[in-house]
Every structure is written in structure tokens, then in C-alpha cells.
Design an enzyme around this catalytic site. Structure first.
Site, short mmCIF file in Angstrom:
data_model
loop_
_atom_site.label_atom_id
_atom_site.label_comp_id
_atom_site.label_asym_id
_atom_site.label_seq_id
_atom_site.Cartn_x
_atom_site.Cartn_y
_atom_site.Cartn_z
N PHE A 59 -5.16 8.41 -7.86
CA PHE A 59 -3.77 8.44 -8.34
C PHE A 59 -3.35 7.18 -9.08
CE2 PHE A 59 -3.72 7.17 -3.79
CZ PHE A 59 -3.10 5.92 -3.88
N ARG A 87 9.46 -0.24 7.41
CA ARG A 87 8.56 0.91 7.31
C ARG A 87 9.14 2.10 8.08
NH1 ARG A 87 4.21 -0.10 4.59
NH2 ARG A 87 2.92 1.58 5.39
N ARG A 104 12.85 7.90 2.40
CA ARG A 104 11.99 8.81 1.62
C ARG A 104 12.36 10.28 1.85
NH1 ARG A 104 6.67 5.11 2.59
NH2 ARG A 104 6.68 4.02 0.59
N ASN A 114 7.99 8.36 -4.58
CA ASN A 114 8.49 8.36 -3.21
C ASN A 114 9.63 7.36 -2.96
OD1 ASN A 114 6.87 6.13 -3.35
ND2 ASN A 114 5.71 6.54 -1.49
N HIS A 117 9.01 1.36 -2.25
CA HIS A 117 7.82 0.70 -1.71
C HIS A 117 8.29 -0.30 -0.67
CE1 HIS A 117 4.15 -1.70 -1.50
NE2 HIS A 117 4.94 -2.76 -1.57
P1 CMP Z 1 3.72 2.63 -2.12
O1 CMP Z 1 4.25 2.33 -0.79
O2 CMP Z 1 4.40 2.04 -3.31
O3 CMP Z 1 2.17 2.18 -2.17
C1 CMP Z 1 1.21 2.80 -2.98
C2 CMP Z 1 1.74 4.00 -3.69
O4 CMP Z 1 0.77 4.90 -4.19
C3 CMP Z 1 2.53 4.85 -2.72
O5 CMP Z 1 3.71 4.21 -2.33
C4 CMP Z 1 2.69 6.12 -3.50
O6 CMP Z 1 3.70 6.01 -4.50
C5 CMP Z 1 1.34 6.19 -4.20
N1 CMP Z 1 0.44 7.10 -3.46
C6 CMP Z 1 -0.11 6.92 -2.27
N2 CMP Z 1 -0.89 7.97 -1.93
C7 CMP Z 1 -0.82 8.83 -2.96
C8 CMP Z 1 -1.40 10.10 -3.23
N3 CMP Z 1 -2.22 10.68 -2.34
N4 CMP Z 1 -1.10 10.70 -4.39
C9 CMP Z 1 -0.28 10.10 -5.28
N5 CMP Z 1 0.30 8.89 -5.09
C10 CMP Z 1 0.04 8.27 -3.95
#
Ligand code: CMP
Length: 144
Positions: A59, A87, A104, A114, A117
Site C-alpha cells: 500500500f 492509540r 477512526r 483512516n 495517524h
Molecule cells: P498510520 O497510522 O498513518 O500508519 C501507516 C498507514 O498505512 C496507516 O495509518 C494506514 O493509513 C496505512 N495502512 C496500513 N495498513 C494498510 C493496508 N492494509 N492497506 C492500506 N493502507 C494501510
């Protein structure tokens, strides 16, 4: 002892949907102090560096395209045990799995888009806060 700060990014989808105010209100309502705050647009280079641990993930490209698609809000949040507390407030990475009432669950579109972060450890919180903020831009309630 657990740390007192964490870094959050309110992502482009949530900024576009005018969720900045509601998300910050929820953060404040849950006892966090906003110690630093700015609205910026990430460059491709910045986004790739920030998410470099995910470079090999399927991704990654899509995540970088999304994170550079509009403005983001970056902030340092302070509270006792900040990383774990935030978290909990964010909910699971995938909003379908996030608990009711979490940021979220309320504001995310899908696992990539989402809404927010949050740092995943005190060590990464330190790195991520330094990534975005100079000392002169921070107004801590904890540092003396
Ligand atoms: P974040 O907490 O910003 O850290 C990494 C980011 O990657 C996560 O939130 C999501 O936005 C993205 N992410 C994590 N897992 C996936 C996945 N399986 N498919 C697409 N995006 C992902």
C-alpha cells in the site's frame, strides 16, 4: 516511565471533510494538551521519509499519493501515557475494526484514509515530533 507526548497527523481526507475542528475537540475533551499545531502540505519526499518503515508494503505508493493529496494538520499532543492513550482514542487502523466513539470509527473512510495517524511508541513519538516541529514551535505543559 511512559512518555507524555505523541504526534498526530489529521490526514487529507479528514481535512477536506472539515473534520479538523471536531477531531481537535475530541482530543481536548479526552484530556490532551495541544503543545504544537500546524496546517501544512506534505511533499512527496517528506511523506516517503515519514512512512519509510512501510516502503516495502503493497500500500506504500497509494499511501504516499493520498498523504500528499491535500493539506494535513500535524500536532504534538501531551498527556500522561500519551502514546497508549491516543492509540485508544484513535481506535484500530481499520475503521471497520475500530471501537464505537473512537476517532477512526467516527471520521475514517477506510483503512488507508483512516482520518488520523498517531505515534506507535515513545521512541517514534520523539522522532516524529522532531520531524515536524522545532523547539521554538512547542509549548509544552511538561518540559521545564
Ligand atoms: P498510520 O497510522 O498513518 O500508519 C501507516 C498507514 O498505512 C496507516 O495509518 C494506514 O493509513 C496505512 N495502512 C496500513 N495498513 C494498510 C493496508 N492494509 N492497506 C492500506 N493502507 C494501510
Amino acid at each position: 516511565m511512559a512518555g507524555t507526548k505523541t504526534l498526530t497527523i489529521i490526514k487529507p481526507g479528514a481535512v477536506r471533510n472539515e473534520y479538523v475542528g471536531p477531531i481537535l475537540a475530541k482530543i481536548n475533551a479526552n484530556g490532551f494538551h495541544i503543545a504544537a499545531l500546524k496546517l501544512i502540505r506534505l511533499t512527496k519526499e517528506q511523506a516517503e521519509r515519514f512512512y519509510s518503515v512501510h516502503r516495502e508494503k503493497h500500500f506504500f505508493r497509494s499511501l504516499i499519493n493520498f498523504m500528499t493529496s491535500g493539506q494535513v494538520v500535524v500536532a504534538i499532543l501531551e498527556k500522561e501515557n500519551a502514546v497508549a492513550e491516543y492509540r485508544k482514542l484513535m481506535g484500530a487502523t481499520d475503521p471497520l475494526k475500530a471501537e464505537k466513539g473512537t476517532i477512526r470509527k467516527l471520521f475514517a473512510e477506510n483503512i488507508e484514509r483512516n482520518a488520523v495517524h498517531g505515534s506507535d511508541s515513545d521512541e517514534n513519538a520523539e522522532i516524529e515530533c522532531n520531524f515536524f516541529f522545532a523547539r521554538s514551535e512547542r509549548f509544552s505543559n511538561f518540559d521545564t
